[in-house]
Design a protein around this motif. Structure first.
Motif, PDB file in Angstrom:
ATOM      1  N   LEU A  37       1.586  11.555  -1.927  1.00 22.03           N
ATOM      2  CA  LEU A  37       0.623  11.309  -0.859  1.00 22.03           C
ATOM      3  C   LEU A  37      -0.551  10.497  -1.407  1.00 22.03           C
ATOM      4  N   THR A  38      -1.586  10.302  -0.598  1.00 20.04           N
ATOM      5  CA  THR A  38      -2.785   9.608  -1.047  1.00 20.04           C
ATOM      6  C   THR A  38      -3.971  10.574  -1.035  1.00 20.04           C
ATOM      7  N   HIS A  39      -5.082  10.116  -1.585  1.00 23.49           N
ATOM      8  CA  HIS A  39      -6.299  10.922  -1.602  1.00 23.49           C
ATOM      9  C   HIS A  39      -6.909  11.053  -0.207  1.00 23.49           C
ATOM     10  N   GLY A  63       1.521   5.531  -8.497  1.00 22.23           N
ATOM     11  CA  GLY A  63       2.600   5.526  -7.515  1.00 22.23           C
ATOM     12  C   GLY A  63       2.113   5.672  -6.096  1.00 22.23           C
ATOM     13  N   SER A  64       0.902   6.181  -5.922  1.00 12.50           N
ATOM     14  CA  SER A  64       0.347   6.332  -4.584  1.00 12.50           C
ATOM     15  C   SER A  64      -0.350   5.042  -4.146  1.00 12.50           C
ATOM     16  N   ILE A 198       2.947   7.685   2.153  1.00 11.14           N
ATOM     17  CA  ILE A 198       3.558   8.471   1.090  1.00 11.14           C
ATOM     18  C   ILE A 198       4.615   7.648   0.341  1.00 11.14           C
ATOM     19  N   ASN A 199       4.695   7.850  -0.951  1.00 11.91           N
ATOM     20  CA  ASN A 199       5.702   7.191  -1.779  1.00 11.91           C
ATOM     21  C   ASN A 199       6.955   8.064  -1.777  1.00 11.91           C
ATOM     22  N   GLU A 200       7.945   7.660  -1.005  1.00 12.93           N
ATOM     23  CA  GLU A 200       9.153   8.461  -0.828  1.00 12.93           C
ATOM     24  C   GLU A 200       9.922   8.642  -2.136  1.00 12.93           C
ATOM     25  N   GLN A 201       9.881   7.635  -3.003  1.00 10.70           N
ATOM     26  CA  GLN A 201      10.614   7.744  -4.270  1.00 10.70           C
ATOM     27  C   GLN A 201      10.106   8.917  -5.099  1.00 10.70           C
TER      28      GLN A 201
END
Length: 298
Positions: A37-39, A63-64, A198-201
């Protein structure tokens, strides 16, 4: 949002984004969840903590969205993320600071406290677990408590490989998410922004591909046996309706040598949004008690 941003170059050559908000002697570094996720869903920390003279640091994990996003699955391990937090601490010049971690960020905070605890003044662990197998078991119990017709339809869609469909998402959200993830009538805009990016990986590698089962790299993660080694003033906090078991949060606080627990009675996984006054008051009281030397177990 106002604040002072800083890009930190990691030893591996990648860059991560941070932003300072507020000014004061109490300094808190925030670890977001996901993983991936992100901040952004933590943005309201600025509204509640900064007016209290608390200096906070938002930080986007590698990665985010706001940091580099390398396509390298080997990077996505809890050990590497833990070392990354230490690089960020050094890059920000933080010492004798407080570390806050929510959900996956809470797991990361536990790892950091075990390895780099000498830099910490206090630890805040929110809506997290100390054992992925226990959380997995609890998730299945929550799923089994859903209406039988909902469970049956979700199982059909799972067998058909249609967990990414609108129907599956609506079933999951309407019968699970609205009770255990966020109990507000509508999802806060900051949370929707974070989820959309969101970074699905990362989440698939660490948690796996199943909705109610952890089958990724974190499936065997467990730190129950070493919580007693974290000799740092700690607050363990959650909502009564969190998808992380409240009783587990209380047990974590019992095992941590210098700690207290707090359960927000109407909160969910995103208690900072659906019961913010209670949630942030617990955090502010903890920080000020530690600062004044009057911290007592509760």
């Amino acid at each position: 949002m106002a604040g002072q941003s800083k890009i930190i170059r990691l030893a591996n050559g990648y860059h991560v984004w941070t932003r300072k908000a507020g000014e004061g002697p109490i300094k808190v570094l925030l670890l977001h969840g996901g993983p991936g996720l992100t901040h952004e869903y933590l943005e309201n920390f600025q509204d509640f903590l900064v007016p209290e003279g608390i200096e906070i640091y938002f930080y986007e994990q590698l990665g985010s969205y706001f940091s580099d996003q390398p396509n390298d699955p080997d990077l996505w391990t809890i050990e590497r993320f833990c070392n990354e937090v230490e690089e960020v601490r050094v890059g920000l010049g933080l010492d004798d600071f407080y570390l806050y971690g929510h959900s996956w960020g809470g797991m990361l905070a536990i790892e950091y406290a075990l390895k780099y605890g000498e830099s910490l003044k206090g630890l805040i662990i929110s809506s997290t677990t100390a054992s992925m197998k226990l959380w997995d078991k609890h998730l299945l119990e929550l799923r089994d408590s859903l209406p039988s017709e909902v469970i049956e339809r979700m199982e059909v869609l799972e067998q058909l490989g249609k967990t990414m469909t609108e129907e599956y998402h609506e079933l999951s959200w309407n019968f699970f998410g609205r009770k255990y993830i966020c109990r507000l009538e509508s999802m806060p805009e900051a949370v929707m922004r974070s989820e959309a990016r969101i970074n699905e990986q990362i989440i698939e590698i660490l948690l796996g591909t199943a909705t109610f089962e952890v089958n990724g790299r974190l499936k065997d993660w467990d730190r129950w046996d070493v919580l007693q080694d974290i000799y740092i003033p700690s607050l363990v906090i959650t909502g009564r309706f969190d998808n992380m078991r409240a009783a587990e949060i209380e047990e974590m606080a019992r095992l941590l040598p210098i700690s207290r627990s707090a359960i927000c009675e109407n909160g969910s996984h995103l208690t900072m949004w659906d019961e913010p006054e209670s949630y942030f008051q617990h955090i502010i009281t903890f920080l000020k008690d530690v600062e004044s030397g009057s911290f007592e177990l509760r």
